[in-house]
Design a protein around this motif. Structure first.
Motif, short mmCIF file in Angstrom:
data_model
loop_
_atom_site.label_atom_id
_atom_site.label_comp_id
_atom_site.label_asym_id
_atom_site.label_seq_id
_atom_site.Cartn_x
_atom_site.Cartn_y
_atom_site.Cartn_z
N LYS A 173 -10.83 -12.98 18.93
CA LYS A 173 -9.68 -12.20 19.38
C LYS A 173 -9.01 -11.56 18.18
N LEU A 174 -8.95 -10.24 18.20
CA LEU A 174 -8.30 -9.47 17.14
C LEU A 174 -6.99 -8.92 17.70
N ILE A 175 -5.87 -9.37 17.17
CA ILE A 175 -4.56 -8.98 17.68
C ILE A 175 -4.01 -7.84 16.84
N LEU A 176 -3.81 -6.70 17.47
CA LEU A 176 -3.27 -5.52 16.80
C LEU A 176 -2.03 -4.99 17.53
N ARG A 177 -1.26 -5.87 18.08
CA ARG A 177 -0.04 -5.45 18.77
C ARG A 177 0.98 -4.90 17.78
N HIS A 178 1.80 -3.98 18.26
CA HIS A 178 2.90 -3.42 17.46
C HIS A 178 2.39 -2.85 16.13
N ASN A 179 1.37 -1.99 16.22
CA ASN A 179 0.90 -1.24 15.06
C ASN A 179 1.14 0.25 15.32
N ASN A 180 0.40 1.10 14.62
CA ASN A 180 0.57 2.54 14.78
C ASN A 180 -0.64 3.19 15.45
N ILE A 181 -1.30 2.45 16.32
CA ILE A 181 -2.43 2.99 17.08
C ILE A 181 -1.87 3.81 18.23
N SER A 182 -2.08 5.10 18.19
CA SER A 182 -1.40 5.97 19.15
C SER A 182 -2.32 6.60 20.19
N ARG A 183 -3.61 6.72 19.90
CA ARG A 183 -4.50 7.45 20.81
C ARG A 183 -5.67 6.58 21.26
N ILE A 184 -5.97 6.67 22.53
CA ILE A 184 -7.15 6.04 23.10
C ILE A 184 -8.16 7.15 23.37
N HIS A 220 2.22 -6.33 14.18
CA HIS A 220 3.40 -5.88 13.43
C HIS A 220 3.02 -5.37 12.02
N ASN A 221 1.96 -4.58 11.96
CA ASN A 221 1.59 -3.92 10.71
C ASN A 221 1.66 -2.40 10.92
N ARG A 222 0.98 -1.66 10.06
CA ARG A 222 1.01 -0.20 10.15
C ARG A 222 -0.39 0.38 10.31
N ILE A 223 -1.26 -0.37 10.94
CA ILE A 223 -2.65 0.03 11.12
C ILE A 223 -2.72 1.15 12.14
N ARG A 224 -3.42 2.25 11.79
CA ARG A 224 -3.49 3.43 12.64
C ARG A 224 -4.81 3.53 13.41
N GLU A 225 -5.84 2.92 12.90
CA GLU A 225 -7.17 3.13 13.48
C GLU A 225 -7.94 1.82 13.55
N ILE A 226 -8.69 1.68 14.60
CA ILE A 226 -9.59 0.54 14.76
C ILE A 226 -10.97 0.97 14.27
N ASN A 258 2.72 -5.52 6.30
CA ASN A 258 2.75 -4.14 5.81
C ASN A 258 1.35 -3.60 5.53
N LEU A 259 0.37 -4.06 6.27
CA LEU A 259 -1.00 -3.61 6.07
C LEU A 259 -1.24 -2.29 6.80
N GLU A 260 -1.99 -1.40 6.16
CA GLU A 260 -2.34 -0.13 6.78
C GLU A 260 -3.78 -0.13 7.30
#
Length: 608
Positions: free
Chosen positions: A285-296, A265-271, A238-240
């Motif tokens: 390796k930083l794994i950010l799969r299944h988060n809330n990153i929506s824009r490239i 599987h967290n709620r991170i929106r931005e890198i 549940n990390l943002e």
């Protein structure tokens, strides 16, 4: 040899050791498997179990390694400190509700706490919950530091620490878990053997975890050194935001062996901007799969390029929209960037759009500007700069035209006096050029010092000099003054009136004005030039003078362009003196030696 034992044998061993733990553990159902090297014990807790009793039993064993699995089946567990005991190398706890002793209801030992010296390497607590009491933690802080050598709740010799799907339960007499930010800060804990740390699982069988799990992670990472840690798992927590410890300057000095950070599987929106670690070229390796990153975006691409991490942010819900700087984004997702760092992101070509619905499911590699911007053809984008450039030129041209129109009089004057070029003024007739004098100067004798010392000096100093008609030089002796005035005005192309309070007090000066004014009307040209020396109330003037000043332009000494305007007014078009006049004006303005009537008086022009 493999043997199966029941808990009664363990009770016997405990009793032989001089302890009486029968009342505590006689209802436990335990089985064990012994291969001669490792004793594997599995216990189901149906009533209550205190780890202190297990510790006493473990100390009686001679095996080189003991692995203990505890599963709560309706029973309660007290996990007292220290959690190390003899040859107990692995401890796994599952499905235990409201574990005591770890963060609350601490159990006192029979002997004063000593630094732990056990061999516990693996600690796993899964699908469980702890009791937490802030007051109890603060009271036991000194004791915990004596046991573990620093302010921590876990043995520092661990190789694996897994806390999965665990949560904190508040005690009835406590305000509940309020995060680790209020915990006492001890010295840095050196987890020299820890290779894998996991704090994952947001939803457990006991409910949704408190968001203060972020504080627990922050505390553990902030006050620890992890030289052998290669995997950190914070998935489904549940990390943002990415834990701040991994975005700080020189954070990698405490994590020199780190290779994998799992934040899936967290709620991170931005890198964020990721600091570049110095790992001799080895990637993290930083794994950010299944988060809330929506824009490239182009900014994100720059962040990834600057980092020495390989960021896996696949399986996010990507928005495919028409945006600015679209071309570098399309090159990135279509694997068209031929640089070494971009190889780590070739997986993006197979990712799909989630929004809008019209593009949902379309692979990113299939996108182009026509698909994303159907109402704005891509060719228009190539014209954007040209259109802005042309628009800027047009705007500049319009501005210049407006300035020329507004200041056209000043431009005409300055181009003549400074550059020797005269615009928009027709040549005068030959009759005008044949007059004997360029200007007749009419002034009061009280103003003679300025007229002779400054005005005449400037005008006669031009090249060629202006021919001035003056009282003391050109009036005929013995002739009537009025006749001299009339003759001087008629023989001059202009009459310069030095208008001051002194001038208004002289009848002969006023006569000279009237004659010059009539000459102006007769010639229908600007014959009369008035220099206003003082502030004069126009209502007190005689009608002819008042009319002239109201309807004609006159010069005022306090104007910055006084000399330019005066020379322009008295100099009719003549190709020979134009450049000479321009040169002289420039020289006289730079070397002004004025002799004013009044030290407070300056020169200007006012247009009526």
């Amino acid at each position: 040899m493999v043997a199966t034992l029941v808990w009664t044998s363990l009770v016997t061993l405990v009793s032989l050791g001089g302890y009486t733990a029968v009342d505590v553990i006689h209802n436990q159902n335990c089985t064990s498997t012994d291969n001669g090297i490792v004793l594997q014990v599995h216990c189901e807790v149906r009533s209550g179990l205190n780890f202190s009793d297990v510790r006493r039993w473990v100390l009686q064993q001679v095996r080189s390694a003991i692995h203990l699995d505890i599963v709560c089946v309706g029973g309660n567990l007290t996990l007292s400190h220290p959690m190390e005991a003899g040859n107990l190398t692995e401890l796994r706890i599952n499905n235990c509700v409201k574990i005591k002793g770890l963060f609350a209801e601490f159990q006192e030992l029979d002997t004063p706490p000593q630094p732990a010296s056990g061999t516990l390497e693996v600690l796993e607590i899964i699908n469980s919950s702890y009791l937490y009491n802030k007051t109890g933690v603060l009271e036991q802080a000194e004791r915990l530091q004596k046991i573990y050598g620093c302010m921590t709740f876990f043995p520092r010799g661990l190789r694996v620490l897994k806390l999965r799907y665990t949560k904190f339960d508040k005690m009835s007499n406590s305000n509940g878990f309020d995060g680790f930010q209020d915990m006492p800060f001890g010295n840095i804990c050196y987890y020299d053997n820890l290779e894998m740390y996991e704090r994952s699982g947001f939803q457990s069988p006991f409910g949704i975890l408190d968001r203060k799990i972020e504080n627990e992670i922050f505390y553990f990472l902030r006050f620890g050194s992890f030289q052998k840690l290669h995997t950190a798992n914070f998935s489904d927590a549940n990390l943002e935001f990415i834990p701040a410890r991994f975005t700080e300057y020189n954070w990698f000095r405490q994590f020199r062996s780190l290779r994998i950070i799992d934040l899936s599987h967290n709620r991170i929106r931005e890198i964020p901007y990721l600091r570049r670690p110095n790992h001799f070229g080895k990637l993290i390796k930083l794994i950010l799969r299944h988060n809330n990153i929506s824009r490239i975006t182009k900014t994100l691409i720059e962040k990834l390029k600057m980092s020495n991490m390989a960021v896996d942010f696949a399986k996010n819900k990507f928005v495919c929209a028409c945006e600015s700087d679209l071309e570098p984004v399309l090159q990135f997702v279509r694997n068209q960037i031929e640089e070494s760092w971009a190889v780590n992101y070739h997986y993006l070509a197979n990712e799909t759009c989630y929004y809008p619905s019209s593009l949902q499911g379309m692979p990113l590699r299939s996108l182009d500007s026509l698909v994303l911007c159907p109402n704005s053809p891509s060719r228009l984008r190539s014209w954007t700069f040209q259109e802005l450039y042309i628009g800027l030129i047009v705007l500049t041209f319009i501005t210049i035209v407006c300035l020329v129109v507004k200041f056209r009089k000043e431009i005409k004057i300055l181009t003549y006096t400074r550059l020797g070029i005269r615009f928009w003024r027709p040549h005068r007739s030959g009759v005008i050029r044949l007059k004997e004098y360029d200007a007749f100067v009419s002034y009061s004798a009280l103003d003679e010092s300025w007229v002779m010392g400054t005005l005449c000096k400037r005008l006669e100093g031009l090249c060629p000099p202006l021919r001035l008609c003056l009282h003391h030089k050109h009036f005929i002796l013995g002739a009537c003054i009025s006749d001299n005035i009339i003759e001087s005005v008629e023989k001059s192309r202009h009459t310069i009136i030095v208008l001051s309070q002194n001038f208004l007090q002289s009848e002969w000066c006023l006569l000279e004005f009237r004659k010059a004014f009539h000459q102006t009307l007769l010639e229908r040209r600007r014959h009369l030039i008035v220099i206003l020396m003082d502030q004069i109330n126009l209502d007190t003037l005689e009608p002819e003078m008042n009319y002239f000043l109201q309807s004609h332009t006159y010069l005022k000494r306090t104007d910055t362009l006084f000399w330019d305007r005066l020379i322009y007014a008295v100099s009719d078009v003549c190709s020979a003196p134009i450049k000479s006049a321009a040169k002289e004006v420039s020289t006289t303005l730079n070397n002004l030696e004025d002799v004013p009537l009044d030290p407070e008086t300056h020169y200007s022009i006012e247009t009526k």
